[in-house]
Design an enzyme around this catalytic site. Structure first.
Site, PDB file in Angstrom:
ATOM      1  N   LYS A  80       2.678  -3.054   4.772  1.00 51.78           N
ATOM      2  CA  LYS A  80       3.690  -3.041   5.769  1.00 51.78           C
ATOM      3  C   LYS A  80       3.493  -3.764   6.998  1.00 51.78           C
ATOM      4  O   LYS A  80       4.484  -4.159   7.615  1.00 51.78           O
ATOM      5  CB  LYS A  80       4.088  -1.655   5.784  1.00 51.78           C
ATOM      6  CG  LYS A  80       4.801  -0.767   4.651  1.00 51.78           C
ATOM      7  CD  LYS A  80       5.291   0.415   5.034  1.00 51.78           C
ATOM      8  CE  LYS A  80       5.746   1.189   3.822  1.00 51.78           C
ATOM      9  NZ  LYS A  80       6.254   2.678   4.143  1.00 51.78           N
ATOM     10  N   ASP A 116      12.493   2.965   7.478  1.00 49.99           N
ATOM     11  CA  ASP A 116      11.600   4.227   6.962  1.00 49.99           C
ATOM     12  C   ASP A 116      12.292   5.138   8.274  1.00 49.99           C
ATOM     13  O   ASP A 116      12.656   6.490   7.615  1.00 49.99           O
ATOM     14  CB  ASP A 116      10.126   4.044   6.882  1.00 49.99           C
ATOM     15  CG  ASP A 116       9.821   3.637   5.652  1.00 49.99           C
ATOM     16  OD1 ASP A 116      10.006   3.635   4.817  1.00 49.99           O
ATOM     17  OD2 ASP A 116       8.307   2.908   5.814  1.00 49.99           O
TER      18      ASP A 116
HETATM   19  P1  NAP Z   1      -1.444   7.419   6.731  1.00 47.41           P
HETATM   20  O1  NAP Z   1      -0.829   6.224   7.624  1.00 47.41           O
HETATM   21  O2  NAP Z   1      -2.577   7.194   5.691  1.00 47.41           O
HETATM   22  O3  NAP Z   1      -1.556   8.538   7.496  1.00 47.41           O
HETATM   23  C1  NAP Z   1      -2.043   9.790   7.116  1.00 47.41           C
HETATM   24  C2  NAP Z   1      -1.780  10.815   8.077  1.00 47.41           C
HETATM   25  O4  NAP Z   1      -2.270  12.219   7.522  1.00 47.41           O
HETATM   26  C3  NAP Z   1      -2.797  10.743   9.307  1.00 47.41           C
HETATM   27  O5  NAP Z   1      -2.193  11.641  10.634  1.00 47.41           O
HETATM   28  C4  NAP Z   1      -3.975  11.594   8.894  1.00 47.41           C
HETATM   29  O6  NAP Z   1      -4.960  12.140   9.811  1.00 47.41           O
HETATM   30  C5  NAP Z   1      -3.274  12.685   8.169  1.00 47.41           C
HETATM   31  N1  NAP Z   1      -4.326  13.512   7.242  1.00 47.41           N
HETATM   32  C6  NAP Z   1      -4.540  12.812   6.020  1.00 47.41           C
HETATM   33  N2  NAP Z   1      -5.100  13.800   5.615  1.00 47.41           N
HETATM   34  C7  NAP Z   1      -5.382  14.799   6.287  1.00 47.41           C
HETATM   35  C8  NAP Z   1      -6.273  16.248   6.219  1.00 47.41           C
HETATM   36  N3  NAP Z   1      -7.057  16.548   5.125  1.00 47.41           N
HETATM   37  N4  NAP Z   1      -5.984  17.073   7.209  1.00 47.41           N
HETATM   38  C9  NAP Z   1      -5.402  16.582   8.186  1.00 47.41           C
HETATM   39  N5  NAP Z   1      -4.503  15.493   8.379  1.00 47.41           N
HETATM   40  C10 NAP Z   1      -4.595  14.635   7.497  1.00 47.41           C
HETATM   41  O7  NAP Z   1      -0.158   7.748   5.750  1.00 47.41           O
HETATM   42  P2  NAP Z   1       1.503   7.532   6.080  1.00 47.41           P
HETATM   43  O8  NAP Z   1       1.788   6.205   5.492  1.00 47.41           O
HETATM   44  O9  NAP Z   1       1.887   7.841   7.540  1.00 47.41           O
HETATM   45  O10 NAP Z   1       2.228   8.585   4.970  1.00 47.41           O
HETATM   46  C11 NAP Z   1       1.957  10.122   5.315  1.00 47.41           C
HETATM   47  C12 NAP Z   1       2.528  10.708   4.296  1.00 47.41           C
HETATM   48  O11 NAP Z   1       4.030  10.441   4.382  1.00 47.41           O
HETATM   49  C13 NAP Z   1       2.186  10.745   2.851  1.00 47.41           C
HETATM   50  O12 NAP Z   1       2.291  12.013   2.279  1.00 47.41           O
HETATM   51  C14 NAP Z   1       3.476   9.845   2.494  1.00 47.41           C
HETATM   52  O13 NAP Z   1       3.661  10.278   0.932  1.00 47.41           O
HETATM   53  C15 NAP Z   1       4.767  10.530   3.217  1.00 47.41           C
HETATM   54  N6  NAP Z   1       5.844   9.339   3.272  1.00 47.41           N
HETATM   55  C16 NAP Z   1       6.687   9.740   2.773  1.00 47.41           C
HETATM   56  C17 NAP Z   1       7.937   8.876   2.460  1.00 47.41           C
HETATM   57  C18 NAP Z   1       9.317   9.285   2.116  1.00 47.41           C
HETATM   58  O14 NAP Z   1       9.903   8.368   1.962  1.00 47.41           O
HETATM   59  N7  NAP Z   1       9.565  10.544   2.136  1.00 47.41           N
HETATM   60  C19 NAP Z   1       7.775   7.625   3.392  1.00 47.41           C
HETATM   61  C20 NAP Z   1       6.452   7.133   4.022  1.00 47.41           C
HETATM   62  C21 NAP Z   1       5.483   8.274   3.744  1.00 47.41           C
HETATM   63  P3  NAP Z   1      -5.862  11.165  10.807  1.00 47.41           P
HETATM   64  O15 NAP Z   1      -5.377  10.113  11.574  1.00 47.41           O
HETATM   65  O16 NAP Z   1      -6.760  12.347  11.289  1.00 47.41           O
HETATM   66  O17 NAP Z   1      -6.774  10.791   9.583  1.00 47.41           O
END
Ligand code: NAP
Length: 295
Positions: A80, A116
């Site tokens: 992205k 998004d």
């Molecule tokens: P990302 O950039 O990898 O960010 C992950 C986030 O989750 C970070 O803030 C990370 O914290 C936190 N995290 C991960 N594991 C954790 C744990 N065990 N305990 C506490 N915090 C934790 O991922 P992203 O792209 O933002 O996506 C995040 C979520 O949104 C995913 O579940 C994805 O499926 C969902 N999403 C949904 C849609 C939709 O269309 N509904 C679209 C996009 C994303 P740290 O910074 O401390 O590592």
């Protein structure tokens, strides 16, 4: 029809509509299924295909959009941000968020959009919180999804947005990047028990609770209070444990499916100039997850 849609329709090439999604991995993506159903419902001839593109091939893959005459593609993890340097133009939505999830090909000119955040806000307003102005919002997580969401939420003029994250520095950096756009702050997860009582909306943007770790929750649900809106970006499962626990405590809940549907609906509208069949797109995913929750 949107202005972008009108512009797009003027440039629409005749014949088959070629669309796709680029990611690594890509086999798990539900976008081909959802957009396939939408194309059929709109009576459009064409295809939306999964494209497995590794990071070292991203530049060539973007060039191939032009060569092969794709009308557009979605872009997902991990491309992205990296894809931005290969595009001819960036819409303000992509510049604001610093990432692209949708590319539109206008006769060889590639423009990057980000749908998004606007997809999330459209879903939140339609399904749970019609008025976001003046609300106090807690965002859990500071990753890529949080960035898009905070950017779109700030346009709705909330009273405040507090970002909390496991890695506190990331939360602060994300908040700092929105300086001047509203009352946004970032801090660590330890602040949650003391601040949550004053919040109207809590949004989980972390991956905690996503399949297959469905027992996990990003915060203790005992901290939630009746009447609060609890939203979770995860849509697999459709209702995370955080949401089911929130419901038991009298909260209004909002799942991530609407965001997924509307980010895709906006993209389809940009590519075709036609109103996307959001209900059909949603039902397609519900049917799919109902049968194969882990896929
Ligand atoms: P990302 O950039 O990898 O960010 C992950 C986030 O989750 C970070 O803030 C990370 O914290 C936190 N995290 C991960 N594991 C954790 C744990 N065990 N305990 C506490 N915090 C934790 O991922 P992203 O792209 O933002 O996506 C995040 C979520 O949104 C995913 O579940 C994805 O499926 C969902 N999403 C949904 C849609 C939709 O269309 N509904 C679209 C996009 C994303 P740290 O910074 O401390 O590592």
């Amino acid at each position: 029809m949107t202005d972008i849609g009108r512009n797009v329709q003027d440039n629409l090439l005749p014949g088959e509509l070629l669309l796709g999604v680029m990611g690594d991995p890509i086999a798990q993506s539900k976008s081909p299924l959802m957009h396939g159903a939408a194309l059929q419902a709109l009576g459009l001839s064409g295809a939306y295909v999964p494209l497995h593109i590794t990071p070292d091939k991203l530049g060539e893959a973007v060039q191939a959009i032009r060569t092969l005459g794709f009308r557009g593609v979605n872009v997902t993890i991990p491309h992205k941000v990296a894809v931005m340097e290969y595009l001819d133009r960036l819409d303000a939505s992509a510049v604001d968020v610093g990432a692209v999830n949708t590319i539109v090909n206008d006769k060889g000119i590639l423009t990057g959009f980000n749908t998004d955040g606007i997809g999330y806000v459209r879903s939140l307003k339609a399904e749970a919180a019609p008025e976001l102005s003046g609300t106090r919002i807690l965002v859990i997580g500071a990753g890529g999804a949080a960035r898009g969401i905070v950017s779109a939420l700030l346009k709705e003029q909330p009273a405040s947005v507090l970002i909390v994250n496991r890695n506190q520095d990331r939360a602060q950096q994300l908040a700092d990047s929105f300086a001047g756009r509203g009352a946004v702050a970032g801090t660590g997860m330890d602040a949650v028990p003391s601040v949550i009582g004053g919040m109207d909306i809590v949004i989980n943007t972390t991956s905690v609770g996503m399949y297959p770790h469905m027992e996990d929750m990003p915060i203790d649900p005992a901290w939630l209070h009746e009447g609060m809106i609890v939203s979770d970006l995860i849509y697999n499962p459709l209702h995370t444990r955080l949401l089911t626990e929130s419901l038991k405590r009298g909260c209004r809940i909002h799942g991530g499916l609407g965001m997924f549907v509307y980010q895709g609906a906006y993209a389809l509208e940009y590519w075709t100039g036609m109103e996307a069949p959001a209900d059909i797109m949603r039902q397609t995913i519900v049917d799919c997850l109902g049968v194969t929750p882990g896929k």
